[in-house]
Scaffold this active site. Structure first.
Site, short mmCIF file in Angstrom:
data_model
loop_
_atom_site.label_atom_id
_atom_site.label_comp_id
_atom_site.label_asym_id
_atom_site.label_seq_id
_atom_site.Cartn_x
_atom_site.Cartn_y
_atom_site.Cartn_z
N CYS A 1 1.27 -33.76 -12.73
CA CYS A 1 2.22 -34.10 -13.78
C CYS A 1 3.57 -33.41 -13.57
CB CYS A 1 1.67 -33.78 -15.16
SG CYS A 1 2.71 -34.41 -16.49
N SER B 1 9.07 -39.73 -15.30
CA SER B 1 7.76 -39.25 -14.84
C SER B 1 7.93 -38.77 -13.41
CB SER B 1 6.71 -40.37 -14.91
OG SER B 1 5.60 -40.07 -14.09
#
Length: 338
Positions: free
Chosen positions: A253, A91
């Site tokens: 993101c 991530s």
């Protein structure tokens, strides 16, 4: 007070997205590689993730960044991302939280004006450059895993919207990238609940109909998220990654933005050297630079850097009383959606 176990976290947010970095209480996980350790959590022993990510110790929003000893010599620290649905390989926002936490707390030496930290992830080593001044990490730039498109302009038939076109891409985990206009929603805070439920529904439909397989590493198999995208008037990409059980990413993101570079390149819309701003549902930003072309197995791929900033907001000690009736936590449909 008596606890059966105790963990310490440095609580960080990256552009609004919570990443609680576990700095004490876990020595290691079984497995020779970070991919093995990820598999162990998801397939063999999921107790730590459930303990941390469920109520009453947490909730649907945010992640825990599990720090482990690195398994490759070039890395400084290993990282696995624990989320309410499962453990994930990589991530971008959580990597930025991790780098900020280990440098600002002195776990690794901070060198000004820039410190290099290499993370060992199941998606491969991720080199981070932290720009530092006066003891503060002011920006983190990540050399992201190679991103590639598995299926461009795929279509899933849905009961609500008919045929929905999407790009199936890898950016550190697998994404289905969907134009938000296809479901008739603008990416804005007031639409967050509907975007979240729509994205999770689409993810389930696509995952049921398509076997998503990484060409090299099986621990990376499977569709992680649907990310909605749209174009802002200034040319930036508005992003909205939807996460199970039912919420949207507050950050732009990182792995999704990385996947989007591969999709844009596959459609001929960008070239190496181009720079794109990814903007989240709350307006926070990552800068993404397309560095070069490469390959992953049979796929043409892209290498990009993504940069943003994180802020420490708390330090927490989490424990388990031996009489606690909820050692594995629980979920309730009012906030979890199921």
């Amino acid at each position: 007070m008596r606890w059966d176990r105790s963990l310490q976290t440095v609580d960080v947010h990256c552009c609004g997205e919570i990443g609680r970095v576990i700095t004490g209480g876990v020595l290691n996980m079984p497995g020779k590689t970070m991919a093995d350790k990820l598999r162990h959590i998801n397939d063999t022993d999921d107790r730590l993730r459930k303990f941390l990510c469920s109520e009453p110790r947490s909730g649907p929003a945010g992640s825990f960044c599990l720090l482990l000893p690195p398994t490759v010599p070039e890395a400084d620290v290993g990282m696995i991302v624990l989320q309410p649905d499962k453990a994930h390989a990589m991530s971008g926002s959580n990597a930025m939280c991790t780098v900020t936490a280990v440098l600002e707390t002195g776990m690794l030496e901070m060198i000004e004006p820039a410190t290099i930290v290499t993370l060992d992830t199941a998606a491969g080593p991720v080199r981070a450059k932290a720009e530092c001044k006066n003891g503060k990490v002011q920006r983190v730039s990540l050399d992201m895993p190679a991103a590639f498109v598995v299926n461009r302009d795929a279509v899933i038939d849905t009961p609500q919207w008919g045929g929905i076109k999407y790009d199936l891409c890898f950016g550190g985990v697998f994404y289905a990238l969907v134009d938000a206009d296809r479901i008739g929603l603008r990416i804005s805070p007031e639409n967050a609940r509907e975007l979240a439920t729509s994205g999770v529904e689409l993810r389930e439909l696509i995952a049921e109909s398509t076997h998503v397989k990484h060409p090299i590493e099986s621990s990376l198999d499977g569709l992680a998220y649907v990310m909605f995208t749209s174009a802002d008037p200034d040319g930036s990409v508005r992003t909205c990654t939807t996460l199970r059980p039912c919420r949207v990413d507050r950050s732009p993101c990182g792995t999704g933005s990385n996947a989007n570079i591969a999709a844009l390149h596959a459609s001929g819309r960008i070239k190496p050297g181009d720079r794109i701003i990814s903007r989240s549902i709350i307006g926070s930003e990552f800068a993404t630079e397309f560095v070069k072309e490469t390959t992953v197995g049979p796929f043409a791929a892209t290498r990009s850097t993504i940069s943003g900033q994180s802020w420490i907001y708390a330090m927490t000690q989490i424990g388990l009383d031996p009489t606690d009736p909820f050692p594995s936590g629980f979920t309730v449909a009012d906030t979890w959606g199921y």
